[in-house]
Design an enzyme around this catalytic site. Sequence first.
Site, PDB file in Angstrom:
ATOM      1  N   GLU A  34       0.872  -1.163   0.000  1.00 51.13           N
ATOM      2  CA  GLU A  34       0.000   0.000   0.000  1.00 51.13           C
ATOM      3  C   GLU A  34       0.918   1.225   0.000  1.00 51.13           C
ATOM      4  OE1 GLU A  34      -2.735   0.345   3.292  1.00 51.13           O
ATOM      5  OE2 GLU A  34      -3.434   2.284   2.553  1.00 51.13           O
ATOM      6  N   ARG A 259       5.660 -12.682   9.799  1.00 54.33           N
ATOM      7  CA  ARG A 259       6.343 -11.458   9.399  1.00 54.33           C
ATOM      8  C   ARG A 259       7.708 -11.382  10.066  1.00 54.33           C
ATOM      9  NH1 ARG A 259       2.528  -7.434   9.236  1.00 54.33           N
ATOM     10  NH2 ARG A 259       3.987  -5.743   9.540  1.00 54.33           N
ATOM     11  N   LYS A 269       4.586   0.715   9.321  1.00 52.19           N
ATOM     12  CA  LYS A 269       4.591   2.019   8.634  1.00 52.19           C
ATOM     13  C   LYS A 269       3.969   3.102   9.495  1.00 52.19           C
ATOM     14  CE  LYS A 269       3.108   0.209   4.733  1.00 52.19           C
ATOM     15  NZ  LYS A 269       2.622   0.015   3.377  1.00 52.19           N
TER      16      LYS A 269
HETATM   17  P1  ATP Z   1       3.048  -2.301   8.097  1.00 55.83           P
HETATM   18  O1  ATP Z   1       2.568  -3.335   9.080  1.00 55.83           O
HETATM   19  O2  ATP Z   1       4.489  -1.965   8.191  1.00 55.83           O
HETATM   20  O3  ATP Z   1       2.187  -1.088   8.062  1.00 55.83           O
HETATM   21  P2  ATP Z   1       1.673  -3.407   5.914  1.00 55.83           P
HETATM   22  O4  ATP Z   1       1.454  -4.856   6.002  1.00 55.83           O
HETATM   23  O5  ATP Z   1       0.527  -2.525   6.220  1.00 55.83           O
HETATM   24  O6  ATP Z   1       2.956  -3.039   6.715  1.00 55.83           O
HETATM   25  P3  ATP Z   1       1.718  -3.369   3.091  1.00 55.83           P
HETATM   26  O7  ATP Z   1       2.093  -2.274   2.208  1.00 55.83           O
HETATM   27  O8  ATP Z   1       0.292  -3.791   3.152  1.00 55.83           O
HETATM   28  O9  ATP Z   1       2.214  -2.996   4.526  1.00 55.83           O
HETATM   29  O10 ATP Z   1       2.644  -4.629   2.849  1.00 55.83           O
HETATM   30  C1  ATP Z   1       2.923  -5.177   1.597  1.00 55.83           C
HETATM   31  C2  ATP Z   1       3.286  -6.625   1.788  1.00 55.83           C
HETATM   32  O11 ATP Z   1       4.417  -6.748   2.655  1.00 55.83           O
HETATM   33  C3  ATP Z   1       2.157  -7.381   2.450  1.00 55.83           C
HETATM   34  O12 ATP Z   1       1.967  -8.594   1.755  1.00 55.83           O
HETATM   35  C4  ATP Z   1       2.631  -7.625   3.839  1.00 55.83           C
HETATM   36  O13 ATP Z   1       2.114  -8.812   4.357  1.00 55.83           O
HETATM   37  C5  ATP Z   1       4.145  -7.668   3.681  1.00 55.83           C
HETATM   38  N1  ATP Z   1       4.821  -7.264   4.916  1.00 55.83           N
HETATM   39  C6  ATP Z   1       4.628  -6.132   5.615  1.00 55.83           C
HETATM   40  N2  ATP Z   1       5.377  -6.125   6.731  1.00 55.83           N
HETATM   41  C7  ATP Z   1       6.081  -7.279   6.728  1.00 55.83           C
HETATM   42  C8  ATP Z   1       7.037  -7.862   7.614  1.00 55.83           C
HETATM   43  N3  ATP Z   1       7.438  -7.251   8.742  1.00 55.83           N
HETATM   44  N4  ATP Z   1       7.559  -9.060   7.291  1.00 55.83           N
HETATM   45  C9  ATP Z   1       7.179  -9.695   6.164  1.00 55.83           C
HETATM   46  N5  ATP Z   1       6.286  -9.197   5.291  1.00 55.83           N
HETATM   47  C10 ATP Z   1       5.734  -8.008   5.559  1.00 55.83           C
HETATM   48 MG    MG Z   2      -1.257  -3.539   5.024  1.00 57.80          MG
END
Ligand code: ATP
Ligand code: MG
Length: 556
Positions: A34, A259, A269
Site C-alpha cells: 500500500e 512477518r 509504517k
Molecule cells: P506495516 O505493518 O508496516 O504497516 P503493511 O502490512 O501494512 O505493513 P503493506 O504495504 O500492506 O504494509 O505490505 C505489503 C506486503 O508486505 C504485504 O503482503 C505484507 O504482508 C508484507 N509485509 C509487511 N510487513 C512485513 C514484515 N514485517 N515481514 C514480512 N512481510 C511483511
Molecule cells: Mg497492510
Amino acid sequence: MSEKTYSNFIEEIIEKDLDKNIYDGRVHTRFPPEPNGYLHIGHAKSICLNFGTAQKYNGKCNLRFDDTNPQKEDKEYVNSIIEDVKWLGFDWGDRLFYASLYFDKMYEYAVQLIKKGKAYVCDLTAEEIREYRGTLTKPGKDSPYRNRSIEENLELFERMKNGEFADGSKTLRAKIDMSHPNLNMRDPVMYRIVHTPHHKTGSKWSIYPTYDWAHCLEDSIECITHSLCTLEFADHKILYDWFLEQLGIYHPKQIEFARLNLTYTVLSKRKLTRLVNEKYVQGWDDPRMPTIAGLRRRGYTPESIRDFVEKTGITRSDSVVDYALLEHCIRDDLNKKAQRVMAVLDPLKVVITNYPQDKTEELDAENNPENPNDGYRKVPFCSEIYIEREDFKEDAPKKFFRLSPGKEVRLKHAYYITCNEVIKDKNGNITELRCTYDPQSKGGWTDDGRKVKGTLHWVSAKHCIDAKVRLYSHMFTKENPDDAEDDFLDNFNQESLLVLKNCKLEPSLKDAKFGTSYQFLRKGYFCLDKDSHNNNLVFNQTVTLKDTWSKIVKKK
Ligand code: ATP
Ligand code: MG
C-alpha cells in the site's frame, strides 16, 4: 522411494500444486504494497519471497500497488517503492499494476453480489457497526438495514458511487452471518464513502473498497496462483475464499507466513510515519531507519539484505530476529568488496622530529587484503601526521599495546615510531606528541626480528582532507521498543546519532563516490552521504568491524 524435502513450507505447497497441475503448472505471485509509507526491511522479506519464489519456478511476480485508501496514500510513496524494489534486484517486467485500475470491475462485482442478495447498503455509523458486531464470546446483532430490497440496495449503492452521500454516512456490507464464530464474517464492510481525490483516479470515485473486498479481487483479476501474505491475514482467509466463491470467479490460494520482526527497531509504517512526522529522525531515508531507503543511505547493499532475509527463513511462527544478524550480513559482504583506507576520526597531532620537514614520501598501501587483485594505492607520509586520540595513553596499563611515552608502535603501511615527548596546553590537555621514526622500518617491518605489537592507522597532516562523520547506534534503547505499555517513542535513543565534525581522511577519499563503501581501517565501514557537496564531505558509518553475531551464535 525417499521423502522429498522442501526448503520451506510454501515451496512444499507450490510443488505439490505443480505435481497435480493445479493452475496449469503456473506459478504467479505478487508483491502488493500500500503506497502509504516507504518500504522497510520487513517488506524486503515479502519482496524476496514473492519475486524469489516466482524466479525459482520460472513463474512471474507482479508489483501491485494496493492503492485503495486515498486518505493516506501518496505518489511520493509509489515512486520510492518502485525505486526500492528495483534496487533490491527484482524485475516485474511489464507487470506494474494498481488496484485502482480495477475500481470499475470491483464495482461491477459488488453489483453482482447485491443482485444475489449477498450485499446491502447499511446506514449504521462506524461506531454502531462495531457495537453490533459482538465479541468473540457474544454473537452480533443484525443491522436494521440488512433486509433492504435488492432494488433499494442497487439504487442506494449507485447514489453512493455518484457522491450523493456524506463521508461515513453509509457503507456497503456483505450479507453473511452476524453470529459467525469468525468476526470477519459478521457482515464485513466492502465499501466506505470517502470524498478524497485519489492519486490515480482523481475525483472519479466517492466510494473506496476495503482491503478484504479488494484484495481477493486484485489477485483473481491478475490470475495470481499463490497469494503470499503475513499471518495477521490468516483469520481473513475465510472471507477471501467466500467472496471469490460467491462470485464464482478465478480463485487463487492464500498462504500465510510469519512477518519479520527485528530487535531495537519498529517495523510498522504507522510507527515509522510517526518517527518522521514528529521529527525524531530527519526523514524516511534517515540512516537510522529500518527502511530500504535508510539502509541504502547507511551503506547497506542489496546483496546483504537478500542474504539477511534468506538467513531468517520462512516459517509460520512469529519470532524476533537479532539486529546483530543484519549487521553480520553487511559486514560479510563489505569485507569482500570494500576498499581499505585510513581515516582519523578524533585526531591527535604527531610531529616526527627526525623526519625532514620538507620531505613527502608516497607509500604503497594495499587496497583490500581479501582481494589481492584490487592492488595498491599511494598514501603520502611526512613529518606531521594525525593519529587517533584514543590510541595514545600517557599512563598506559600493561596490556595497552598502542602508543605511550617511550613505547614503539607501527604506523600501518609506513614506519615504526617511538614517543618521546607529550605537549600539553595550559589546562593539561594533550595537544601534540613528539616522536622519532626508524628509517629502517619502511613498510612497517624490520629484518632484525624486533617485536612491535601495536599497529595504528594515521593520515598525513599536510595532505589529509577534512570531513564530518556520523556514527549511529540503535534507534531504540530497548530490544523490543513496543513491549511496555508506554509509548514506543519514549524508548527512542536520543544518542542514536553522533556527529564527529573534525575528522581527517587520507587524500584518496576526495574522489570518494556515492554508493561505494570504504573500510576505514580499525573503525568500520563507511559511505559518502548525500549531504556532501564540494569540499564539505559527510560520511555515514554503516557498521563497526566487531562482529557480535558470531558471539551470539557461539553462546546458543
Ligand atoms: P506495516 O505493518 O508496516 O504497516 P503493511 O502490512 O501494512 O505493513 P503493506 O504495504 O500492506 O504494509 O505490505 C505489503 C506486503 O508486505 C504485504 O503482503 C505484507 O504482508 C508484507 N509485509 C509487511 N510487513 C512485513 C514484515 N514485517 N515481514 C514480512 N512481510 C511483511
Ligand atoms: Mg497492510
